[in-house]
Design a protein around this motif. Sequence first.
Motif, PDB file in Angstrom:
ATOM      1  N   THR A  34      -5.538   7.925  10.947  1.00 37.25           N
ATOM      2  CA  THR A  34      -4.644   6.764  10.993  1.00 37.25           C
ATOM      3  C   THR A  34      -4.671   6.009   9.676  1.00 37.25           C
ATOM      4  OG1 THR A  34      -5.021   6.545  13.376  1.00 37.25           O
ATOM      5  CG2 THR A  34      -4.098   4.635  12.235  1.00 37.25           C
ATOM      6  N   ALA A  35      -5.864   5.815   9.115  1.00 39.58           N
ATOM      7  CA  ALA A  35      -5.977   5.129   7.825  1.00 39.58           C
ATOM      8  C   ALA A  35      -5.201   5.867   6.740  1.00 39.58           C
ATOM      9  CB  ALA A  35      -7.447   4.999   7.434  1.00 39.58           C
ATOM     10  N   ARG A  36      -5.240   7.174   6.799  1.00 41.13           N
ATOM     11  CA  ARG A  36      -4.526   7.989   5.813  1.00 41.13           C
ATOM     12  C   ARG A  36      -3.020   7.752   5.904  1.00 41.13           C
ATOM     13  NH1 ARG A  36      -4.719  14.588   5.928  1.00 41.13           N
ATOM     14  NH2 ARG A  36      -4.312  14.998   3.719  1.00 41.13           N
ATOM     15  N   VAL A  37      -2.510   7.696   7.131  1.00 33.97           N
ATOM     16  CA  VAL A  37      -1.080   7.448   7.328  1.00 33.97           C
ATOM     17  C   VAL A  37      -0.719   6.029   6.908  1.00 33.97           C
ATOM     18  CG1 VAL A  37       0.724   7.191   9.073  1.00 33.97           C
ATOM     19  CG2 VAL A  37      -0.787   9.175   9.133  1.00 33.97           C
ATOM     20  N   LEU A  38      -1.533   5.036   7.305  1.00 32.63           N
ATOM     21  CA  LEU A  38      -1.242   3.646   6.952  1.00 32.63           C
ATOM     22  C   LEU A  38      -1.245   3.448   5.442  1.00 32.63           C
ATOM     23  CD1 LEU A  38      -3.270   1.607   9.617  1.00 32.63           C
ATOM     24  CD2 LEU A  38      -0.789   1.880   9.472  1.00 32.63           C
ATOM     25  N   GLU A  39      -2.188   4.091   4.765  1.00 34.94           N
ATOM     26  CA  GLU A  39      -2.276   3.931   3.316  1.00 34.94           C
ATOM     27  C   GLU A  39      -1.066   4.535   2.622  1.00 34.94           C
ATOM     28  OE1 GLU A  39      -4.456   1.904   0.523  1.00 34.94           O
ATOM     29  OE2 GLU A  39      -5.021   2.232   2.600  1.00 34.94           O
ATOM     30  N   PHE A  40      -0.640   5.734   3.088  1.00 42.84           N
ATOM     31  CA  PHE A  40       0.542   6.320   2.477  1.00 42.84           C
ATOM     32  C   PHE A  40       1.795   5.533   2.832  1.00 42.84           C
ATOM     33  CE2 PHE A  40       4.175   9.135   2.118  1.00 42.84           C
ATOM     34  CZ  PHE A  40       4.028   9.529   0.799  1.00 42.84           C
ATOM     35  N   VAL A  92       8.179  23.299  10.721  1.00 43.91           N
ATOM     36  CA  VAL A  92       7.693  22.936   9.381  1.00 43.91           C
ATOM     37  C   VAL A  92       7.824  24.145   8.464  1.00 43.91           C
ATOM     38  CG1 VAL A  92       5.708  22.152   8.055  1.00 43.91           C
ATOM     39  CG2 VAL A  92       6.093  21.265  10.372  1.00 43.91           C
ATOM     40  N   PRO A  93       8.493  23.985   7.316  1.00 43.14           N
ATOM     41  CA  PRO A  93       8.757  25.150   6.463  1.00 43.14           C
ATOM     42  C   PRO A  93       7.530  25.595   5.666  1.00 43.14           C
ATOM     43  CG  PRO A  93       9.628  23.170   5.434  1.00 43.14           C
ATOM     44  CD  PRO A  93       9.135  22.762   6.802  1.00 43.14           C
ATOM     45  N   ASP A  94       7.562  26.849   5.238  1.00 43.47           N
ATOM     46  CA  ASP A  94       6.528  27.362   4.347  1.00 43.47           C
ATOM     47  C   ASP A  94       6.510  26.553   3.057  1.00 43.47           C
ATOM     48  OD1 ASP A  94       5.890  29.334   6.157  1.00 43.47           O
ATOM     49  OD2 ASP A  94       7.142  30.869   5.199  1.00 43.47           O
ATOM     50  N   GLY A  95       5.340  26.408   2.476  1.00 42.20           N
ATOM     51  CA  GLY A  95       5.209  25.680   1.220  1.00 42.20           C
ATOM     52  C   GLY A  95       4.990  24.194   1.378  1.00 42.20           C
ATOM     53  N   THR A  96       5.005  23.688   2.612  1.00 47.88           N
ATOM     54  CA  THR A  96       4.798  22.257   2.842  1.00 47.88           C
ATOM     55  C   THR A  96       3.332  21.902   2.627  1.00 47.88           C
ATOM     56  OG1 THR A  96       6.588  22.194   4.469  1.00 47.88           O
ATOM     57  CG2 THR A  96       5.007  20.380   4.508  1.00 47.88           C
ATOM     58  N   ASN A  97       3.092  20.827   1.888  1.00 45.51           N
ATOM     59  CA  ASN A  97       1.735  20.324   1.680  1.00 45.51           C
ATOM     60  C   ASN A  97       1.795  18.819   1.480  1.00 45.51           C
ATOM     61  OD1 ASN A  97      -1.177  20.739   1.246  1.00 45.51           O
ATOM     62  ND2 ASN A  97      -0.751  20.036  -0.834  1.00 45.51           N
ATOM     63  N   GLY A  98       0.959  18.092   2.221  1.00 39.80           N
ATOM     64  CA  GLY A  98       0.893  16.651   2.048  1.00 39.80           C
ATOM     65  C   GLY A  98       1.753  15.902   3.043  1.00 39.80           C
ATOM     66  N   PRO A  99       2.124  14.652   2.700  1.00 40.82           N
ATOM     67  CA  PRO A  99       2.853  13.799   3.644  1.00 40.82           C
ATOM     68  C   PRO A  99       4.300  14.224   3.821  1.00 40.82           C
ATOM     69  CG  PRO A  99       2.625  12.695   1.533  1.00 40.82           C
ATOM     70  CD  PRO A  99       1.826  13.956   1.428  1.00 40.82           C
ATOM     71  N   VAL A 100       4.781  14.064   5.053  1.00 37.76           N
ATOM     72  CA  VAL A 100       6.169  14.373   5.400  1.00 37.76           C
ATOM     73  C   VAL A 100       6.687  13.245   6.283  1.00 37.76           C
ATOM     74  CG1 VAL A 100       7.744  16.022   6.487  1.00 37.76           C
ATOM     75  CG2 VAL A 100       5.660  16.848   5.364  1.00 37.76           C
ATOM     76  N   ALA A 101       7.904  12.802   6.034  1.00 42.23           N
ATOM     77  CA  ALA A 101       8.572  11.820   6.892  1.00 42.23           C
ATOM     78  C   ALA A 101       9.597  12.546   7.752  1.00 42.23           C
ATOM     79  CB  ALA A 101       9.254  10.741   6.069  1.00 42.23           C
ATOM     80  N   GLY A 122      12.968   7.280  14.077  1.00 39.50           N
ATOM     81  CA  GLY A 122      12.139   7.621  12.933  1.00 39.50           C
ATOM     82  C   GLY A 122      12.253   6.589  11.831  1.00 39.50           C
ATOM     83  N   PRO A 123      11.444   6.798  10.817  1.00 35.96           N
ATOM     84  CA  PRO A 123      10.639   8.001  10.592  1.00 35.96           C
ATOM     85  C   PRO A 123       9.275   7.935  11.267  1.00 35.96           C
ATOM     86  CG  PRO A 123      10.418   6.544   8.713  1.00 35.96           C
ATOM     87  CD  PRO A 123      11.379   5.869   9.659  1.00 35.96           C
ATOM     88  N   ALA A 124       8.685   9.123  11.428  1.00 36.08           N
ATOM     89  CA  ALA A 124       7.270   9.271  11.724  1.00 36.08           C
ATOM     90  C   ALA A 124       6.646   9.970  10.529  1.00 36.08           C
ATOM     91  CB  ALA A 124       7.060  10.095  12.989  1.00 36.08           C
ATOM     92  N   LEU A 125       5.416   9.627  10.211  1.00 40.03           N
ATOM     93  CA  LEU A 125       4.707  10.254   9.097  1.00 40.03           C
ATOM     94  C   LEU A 125       3.667  11.231   9.632  1.00 40.03           C
ATOM     95  CD1 LEU A 125       4.007   7.273   6.639  1.00 40.03           C
ATOM     96  CD2 LEU A 125       5.638   9.147   6.320  1.00 40.03           C
ATOM     97  N   PHE A 126       3.591  12.404   9.009  1.00 37.79           N
ATOM     98  CA  PHE A 126       2.516  13.335   9.323  1.00 37.79           C
ATOM     99  C   PHE A 126       2.089  14.068   8.052  1.00 37.79           C
ATOM    100  CE2 PHE A 126       6.389  15.835   9.955  1.00 37.79           C
ATOM    101  CZ  PHE A 126       6.094  17.077   9.414  1.00 37.79           C
ATOM    102  N   PHE A 127       0.907  14.668   8.094  1.00 38.60           N
ATOM    103  CA  PHE A 127       0.369  15.398   6.955  1.00 38.60           C
ATOM    104  C   PHE A 127       0.228  16.871   7.293  1.00 38.60           C
ATOM    105  CE2 PHE A 127      -0.720  11.220   5.542  1.00 38.60           C
ATOM    106  CZ  PHE A 127      -0.874  11.297   4.161  1.00 38.60           C
TER     107      PHE A 127
END
Length: 310
Positions: A119-125, A254-263, A288-293
């Motif tokens: 959660t902290a990771r999402v809030l910070e981003f 989720v497509p190939d090559g995805t890395n890190g945060p996504v909205a 939305g958006p929702a954030l995920f890693f």
Amino acid sequence: MRSSSILSILASALLASARPIQSRDAAANMLVFQFANVLNQLEAQFYSEAINKFTDSDFTDAGFSSSQMVTQILTQIQQDEATHIMALQGGLSTLGGSPLTCNFKFDDALKDVNTMADTARVLEFAGVSAFLGAANLLPPDLIDAAGSILTIEARHSTLLNVFSGKGSSIPSSFDFGLTPEEILGIAGGFIDGSCDLGIQATNPLTIMNTDPISAGTLLTVSGNGISGTDNLFCNMIQGGNTTALNLPLSDCTVPDGTNGPVALWITKDNTPLANDVTSRATAAQVAGPALFFVDSQPELLGQLVRPKSG
């Protein structure tokens, strides 16, 4: 962090400026200060509750190599938030306003160390995204002040990426911006009861997947206005892309090559949303958006800090 959005930067810069604060529109300033005040309260309380709840053994059981390292960083972040709250509330008082105090609830987000860290990771981003998304609102003479805070925001985000133990410290060469309404749609779920900020949050979106999300994951979502998948589309924005990847909701993979945060947004047409807060279509958005890693490129640094991440 030093501020949870660009609005905090405006507050700090205006307080430090030699120009009279009344030179800006008082009502607009008060809205800016009030919104930033509440966002900083939310994050300060989140970190404070996390520090008070979890013990050294909780952190070591969650896989961290040093519990003292974690509490030191979380304490510094919490102190930064508290300092900015003081500045923001001082700005509100200067304008003749009364600082709004809202109530927050973090029960699910603080159920264990793993959930807290995620959660902290999402809030910070989210703070970084808010910073970038509102940059177009800044007058030129505040750009330097804003930039000096944005670099700190990004460093905090990097630390929390490392704390995940499973992701990249710097997952992308670019980040993406979100509007204040979108940020409130993400963070508003932590507000308990009435808290009128004068800003209309976007319709919140919840990602229902319980397993870690990776390339090839079919995302399932929940939100008001979403019933089934017919005639609905998912839009995923990553840093560096000019538009979202737009897919039928029934094939929101989720497509190939995805890395890190996504909205992630749900829309009612197949026109990709723009990765630009000034031109992103709002009429087509359902939720939305929702954030995920997506952690497709783990690093040795994170594995050293947290060799047994959950």
